[in-house]
Design a protein around this motif. Sequence first.
Motif, PDB file in Angstrom:
ATOM      1  N   PHE B  33       0.837  -1.193   0.000  1.00 20.59           N
ATOM      2  CA  PHE B  33       0.000   0.000   0.000  1.00 20.59           C
ATOM      3  C   PHE B  33       0.881   1.256   0.000  1.00 20.59           C
ATOM      4  O   PHE B  33       1.969   1.255   0.576  1.00 20.59           O
ATOM      5  N   TYR B  35       0.179   5.195   1.284  1.00 20.00           N
ATOM      6  CA  TYR B  35      -0.677   6.193   1.899  1.00 20.00           C
ATOM      7  C   TYR B  35       0.073   7.516   1.945  1.00 20.00           C
ATOM      8  O   TYR B  35       1.301   7.536   1.968  1.00 20.00           O
ATOM      9  N   GLN B  37       0.148  10.854   4.604  1.00 21.61           N
ATOM     10  CA  GLN B  37      -0.285  11.255   5.936  1.00 21.61           C
ATOM     11  C   GLN B  37      -0.120  12.748   6.064  1.00 21.61           C
ATOM     12  O   GLN B  37       0.981  13.282   5.916  1.00 21.61           O
ATOM     13  N   LEU B  43      -4.506   9.089   7.486  1.00 20.52           N
ATOM     14  CA  LEU B  43      -3.876   8.374   6.379  1.00 20.52           C
ATOM     15  C   LEU B  43      -4.892   8.215   5.248  1.00 20.52           C
ATOM     16  O   LEU B  43      -6.003   7.745   5.475  1.00 20.52           O
ATOM     17  N   PHE B  48      -3.050   0.652  -3.913  1.00 17.56           N
ATOM     18  CA  PHE B  48      -2.570  -0.583  -3.315  1.00 17.56           C
ATOM     19  C   PHE B  48      -2.421  -1.656  -4.380  1.00 17.56           C
ATOM     20  O   PHE B  48      -2.932  -1.528  -5.495  1.00 17.56           O
ATOM     21  N   ARG B  96      -2.228 -11.716   2.992  1.00 21.94           N
ATOM     22  CA  ARG B  96      -3.603 -11.844   2.539  1.00 21.94           C
ATOM     23  C   ARG B  96      -4.072 -13.257   2.901  1.00 21.94           C
ATOM     24  O   ARG B  96      -3.431 -14.224   2.547  1.00 21.94           O
ATOM     25  N   ILE B 101      -7.455  -8.931   4.499  1.00 22.31           N
ATOM     26  CA  ILE B 101      -6.142  -8.307   4.612  1.00 22.31           C
ATOM     27  C   ILE B 101      -5.764  -8.280   6.076  1.00 22.31           C
ATOM     28  O   ILE B 101      -6.539  -7.829   6.918  1.00 22.31           O
ATOM     29  N   GLY B 102      -4.573  -8.778   6.403  1.00 21.17           N
ATOM     30  CA  GLY B 102      -4.122  -8.797   7.781  1.00 21.17           C
ATOM     31  C   GLY B 102      -3.655  -7.433   8.240  1.00 21.17           C
ATOM     32  O   GLY B 102      -3.853  -6.419   7.567  1.00 21.17           O
ATOM     33  N   GLU B 103      -3.001  -7.410   9.389  1.00 24.00           N
ATOM     34  CA  GLU B 103      -2.499  -6.145   9.902  1.00 24.00           C
ATOM     35  C   GLU B 103      -1.474  -5.565   8.931  1.00 24.00           C
ATOM     36  O   GLU B 103      -0.788  -6.305   8.218  1.00 24.00           O
ATOM     37  N   LEU B 104      -1.389  -4.254   8.930  1.00 19.19           N
ATOM     38  CA  LEU B 104      -0.430  -3.572   8.072  1.00 19.19           C
ATOM     39  C   LEU B 104       0.882  -3.350   8.818  1.00 19.19           C
ATOM     40  O   LEU B 104       0.885  -2.988   9.998  1.00 19.19           O
ATOM     41  N   PHE B 106       4.212  -1.019   8.547  1.00 16.60           N
ATOM     42  CA  PHE B 106       4.547   0.247   7.905  1.00 16.60           C
ATOM     43  C   PHE B 106       6.047   0.483   7.847  1.00 16.60           C
ATOM     44  O   PHE B 106       6.803   0.060   8.731  1.00 16.60           O
ATOM     45  N   GLY B 107       6.450   1.200   6.814  1.00 19.89           N
ATOM     46  CA  GLY B 107       7.787   1.743   6.762  1.00 19.89           C
ATOM     47  C   GLY B 107       7.878   3.019   7.590  1.00 19.89           C
ATOM     48  O   GLY B 107       6.878   3.474   8.172  1.00 19.89           O
ATOM     49  N   GLU B 108       9.061   3.600   7.615  1.00 19.53           N
ATOM     50  CA  GLU B 108       9.267   4.775   8.456  1.00 19.53           C
ATOM     51  C   GLU B 108       8.789   6.065   7.800  1.00 19.53           C
ATOM     52  O   GLU B 108       8.757   7.104   8.446  1.00 19.53           O
TER      53      GLU B 108
END
Lengths: 116, 115
Positions: B33, B35, B37, B43, B48, B96, B101-104, B106-108
């Motif tokens: 994905f 996003y 922010q 977000l 995606f 998946r 869709i499971g928990e996301l 994230f990158g920094e």
Amino acid sequence: AQSVSQHNHHVILSEAASLELGCNYSYGGTVNLFWYVQYPGQHLQLLLKYFSGDPLVKGIKGFEAEFIKSKFSFNLRKPSVQWSDTAEYFCAVNPLLTGGSYIPTFGRGTSLIVHP
Amino acid sequence: DVKVTQSSRYLVKRTGEKVFLECVQDMDHENMFWYRQDPGLGLRLIYFSYDVKMKEKGDIPEGYSVSREKKERFSLILESASTNQTSMYLCASSLRHGDEIGELFFGEGSRLTVL
């Protein structure tokens, strides 16, 4: 389109106070629910999640959330906050959409400041 | 631990430049994905991808495109950057499970400033 509402945009508490952050969503079908947290200078990370079963779920650092299906709500709670809980909190909903795709939708976030 | 790595933490670009934001995940996740922010807006999903070479528009795809040539890599492209694209960009990945869709993870984040 589905939406997620977080009622409190900014919350300021003293240490040891109780916390409740509201989250409501606008989707009538099956959902998975999440709370994510972003500590200052860090990346977003999962706090807790609800997929099915017991509607009261427990997460890390003493947080819990309750799924109330009839109210389309998933409120986050902590009985006694600490200074280290200062962060931004995001509620997220994964609904099952037409065609079988879950697309995560986030609320606008709540900024929590805890004074020592 | 799952690691989502965004290639640039901070970028400064000029209006009209082409911008590439790269994201790599190391856990063989199917879903990725992008996003953005922004303060007070939370977000917002740009695009995606649920598989290699597959992409779906999110809520705010205008002015952006994406590329997923390999499972681990998902790139966000701003063909002609504009000042209203100044933002923090977050990449995320997830497993998946069937249609879920499971928990996301994230990158920094990549903070882009367009002058």
